[in-house]
Design a protein around this motif. Structure first.
Motif, mmCIF file in Angstrom:
data_model
loop_
_atom_site.group_PDB
_atom_site.id
_atom_site.type_symbol
_atom_site.label_atom_id
_atom_site.label_comp_id
_atom_site.label_asym_id
_atom_site.label_seq_id
_atom_site.Cartn_x
_atom_site.Cartn_y
_atom_site.Cartn_z
ATOM 1 N N ARG A 1 4.740 2.329 -6.247
ATOM 2 C CA ARG A 1 5.387 3.347 -5.403
ATOM 3 C C ARG A 1 4.446 4.522 -5.157
ATOM 4 N N LEU A 2 3.739 4.971 -6.211
ATOM 5 C CA LEU A 2 2.824 6.099 -6.038
ATOM 6 C C LEU A 2 1.653 5.734 -5.133
ATOM 7 N N VAL A 3 1.091 4.538 -5.316
ATOM 8 C CA VAL A 3 -0.028 4.110 -4.468
ATOM 9 C C VAL A 3 0.420 3.968 -3.016
ATOM 10 N N ARG A 4 1.633 3.477 -2.816
ATOM 11 C CA ARG A 4 2.156 3.338 -1.445
ATOM 12 C C ARG A 4 2.267 4.708 -0.776
ATOM 13 N N VAL A 5 2.726 5.710 -1.516
ATOM 14 C CA VAL A 5 2.825 7.069 -0.970
ATOM 15 C C VAL A 5 1.440 7.629 -0.651
ATOM 16 N N MET A 6 0.484 7.417 -1.559
ATOM 17 C CA MET A 6 -0.863 7.944 -1.333
ATOM 18 C C MET A 6 -1.527 7.271 -0.134
ATOM 19 N N ASP B 1 -7.194 7.217 5.622
ATOM 20 C CA ASP B 1 -8.612 6.888 5.698
ATOM 21 C C ASP B 1 -9.183 6.428 4.354
ATOM 22 N N THR B 2 -8.395 6.471 3.322
ATOM 23 C CA THR B 2 -8.864 6.100 1.982
ATOM 24 C C THR B 2 -8.206 4.782 1.564
ATOM 25 N N VAL B 3 -9.013 3.875 1.018
ATOM 26 C CA VAL B 3 -8.502 2.579 0.532
ATOM 27 C C VAL B 3 -8.109 2.738 -0.941
ATOM 28 N N PHE B 4 -6.868 2.403 -1.249
ATOM 29 C CA PHE B 4 -6.377 2.457 -2.631
ATOM 30 C C PHE B 4 -6.198 1.025 -3.148
ATOM 31 N N GLU B 5 -6.946 0.687 -4.186
ATOM 32 C CA GLU B 5 -6.850 -0.632 -4.806
ATOM 33 C C GLU B 5 -6.069 -0.520 -6.116
ATOM 34 N N LEU B 6 -5.086 -1.414 -6.290
ATOM 35 C CA LEU B 6 -4.247 -1.402 -7.494
ATOM 36 C C LEU B 6 -4.396 -2.728 -8.229
#
Length: 471
Positions: free
Chosen positions: A324-329, A335-340
């Motif tokens: 949920r937090l990564v989805r919000v970020m 422009d930033t790629v978030f990998e989980l």
């Protein structure tokens, strides 16, 4: 990845089984020794009774003939008395001045039998004596002996009958073998039955442990189930403790909320008033009011955590919160790629969800602020030992790494101080990392800053995990 820290203390089942096994082994050895001893004594008495009966058969068959000599042909009904070297003999020897040849069984051959002195083996009250010796053939024999007056002139003779003790030893050995086999079967069966009885008797403890595991995992709020009379009081006390813990948490939260609400307005008034007075004095009042506001928020937060930290109901699923937090970020920073990356399903933190969201959210905001292209978030369960808590326990390691400029060791140390800001051009209060460290510390966790593989900042959180009970 989940697991449980193994205890070095032996289980109750193992201890009871070991004690039962030890006691059964000692008892069976004692019983075997006692029965063998009693059987030997009984067999030896029976053997002596047989020799006594044969002795009196010989006495009844012997007399003095017309030539004033000992005569008679004892018929003992046992062929062993006629087999040479068999160990079964009878002997009639004249005593005193009675000069006559001795009579012996054909089995004794030419060798005689030594006679111990009366000092070594005296006669008993029946004027009989029993003793063991070795014959000329190497047999160990038991001797029954008595002395009898044969006529009115006082002429007497010594009567002896022997039996081979190998018969007794063989009989005792056969009995001992049968006894040991029977006791071994009985002992093995008893241990098996005891083990099953112990496992069945301790089954309610497994149910109680499973019920407590459901409470720890948030699947139930109380210990539920029917328990025996011996365990039900424990279940009742545990339920009372859980209820008391829940009331304590609720009361602490209410008091924290009341205090926060009561201080919110006065601090807001001070901040507003600071804008109405002269700049120099207003800046001082504003700075002090903001510091007071930050301190109040920090200590209220720590008080709330301390009130609920030991609660068995404090737990948060890692996967749900991180996704949920990564989805919000991702929405806020397109422009930033978030990998989980989460190593294994079912990872659960022993923390309140809002505390997890605050520490991870602060780290994600900080990483997104300085990242150039991507942010990597990882979660994995590990077993580790903290210096302040001896013994290994289960932790969850959360890491947030960006590809920004990163920090050296001195800058990382400064960044953890409350209110410290390394880059004044970026928005923020300088409280984020210090809050993360304080919250993780309240849960006995830790926060470390280092340089990541991509050269940016890597924030590593070590937080307590919920130990899942085995199914």
């Amino acid at each position: 990845m989940t697991g449980e820290v193994k205890s070095r203390t032996p289980s109750l089942t193992v201890r009871v089984l070991l004690l039962a096994t030890l006691w059964s082994a000692l008892a069976l050895v004692g019983i075997s020794f006692a029965i063998s001893k009693l059987y030997r004594e009984s067999t030896e008495r029976g053997f002596n009774d047989i020799l006594r009966a044969q002795l009196y058969n010989v006495i009844n068959a012997i007399s003095i003939n017309d030539q004033q000599a000992i005569s008679g042909t004892p018929q003992l009904g046992d062929l062993r008395f006629s087999q040479p070297g068999s160990g079964w003999y009878w002997v009639v020897e004249p005593l005193g001045n009675f000069q006559t040849p001795a009579l012996v069984s054909s089995s004794i051959g030419v060798s005689g039998l030594p006679v111990p002195s009366l000092l070594e083996v005296p006669f008993d009250r029946r004027y009989e004596r029993f003793y063991a010796l070795s014959d000329g053939s190497g047999n160990r024999v038991q001797v029954a002996e008595t002395e009898v007056v044969l006529d009115g002139d006082g002429r007497a003779a010594r009567f002896r009958v022997t039996g081979n003790l190998a018969v007794v030893e063989e009989q005792i050995a056969d009995f001992s073998r049968s006894l040991h086999v029977a006791l071994a079967v009985f002992g093995f069966g008893s241990l098996l039955l005891n083990g099953l009885a112990i496992l069945y008797g301790l089954k309610p403890l497994d149910r109680a442990r499973a019920a407590l595991g459901k409470v720890r995992n948030g699947e139930a709020e109380r210990l539920e189930g029917d328990f025996p009379r011996e365990i039900q009081p424990l279940a009742n006390e545990m339920n009372a403790l859980i209820d008391s813990n829940r009331r304590l948490v609720e009361r602490a939260r209410m008091q924290v909320g009341n205090l926060a609400h009561s201080l919110k307005t006065p601090i807001a008034v001070l901040l507003n008033e600071s804008n109405l007075i002269e700049k120099q004095q207003g800046d001082v009042v504003r700075a002090q009011a903001e510091a007071m506001q930050a301190q109040v928020q920090s200590y209220l937060h720590r008080a709330r955590i301390a009130a609920q930290r030991e609660s068995v109901l404090a737990r948060t699923e890692v996967e749900h919160v991180l996704e949920r937090l990564v989805r919000v970020m991702r929405r806020l920073n397109p422009d930033t790629v978030f990998e989980l990356s989460i190593a294994g399903p079912g990872l659960t933190l022993a923390m309140e969800q809002q505390d997890v969201e605050e520490v991870v959210g602060n780290l994600l905001e900080n990483a997104a602020r300085y990242a150039q292209e991507h942010v990597i978030v990882k979660a994995i369960a590990i077993e580790a030992e903290r210096p302040e808590e001896p013994g290994k326990r289960l932790w969850i390691e959360l890491s947030v790494e960006d590809d920004g400029p990163g920090l050296d060791s001195e800058q990382a140390q400064k960044a953890l101080k409350r209110g410290a800001r390394l880059d004044e051009s970026k928005p923020g209060t300088g409280l984020g990392l210090s809050i993360v460290r304080e919250i993780s510390g309240e849960y006995h966790g830790s926060l470390t800053l280092s340089r990541g593989e991509s050269g940016g900042l890597k924030a590593l959180l070590l937080l307590p995990a919920v130990v899942k009970e085995p199914a």
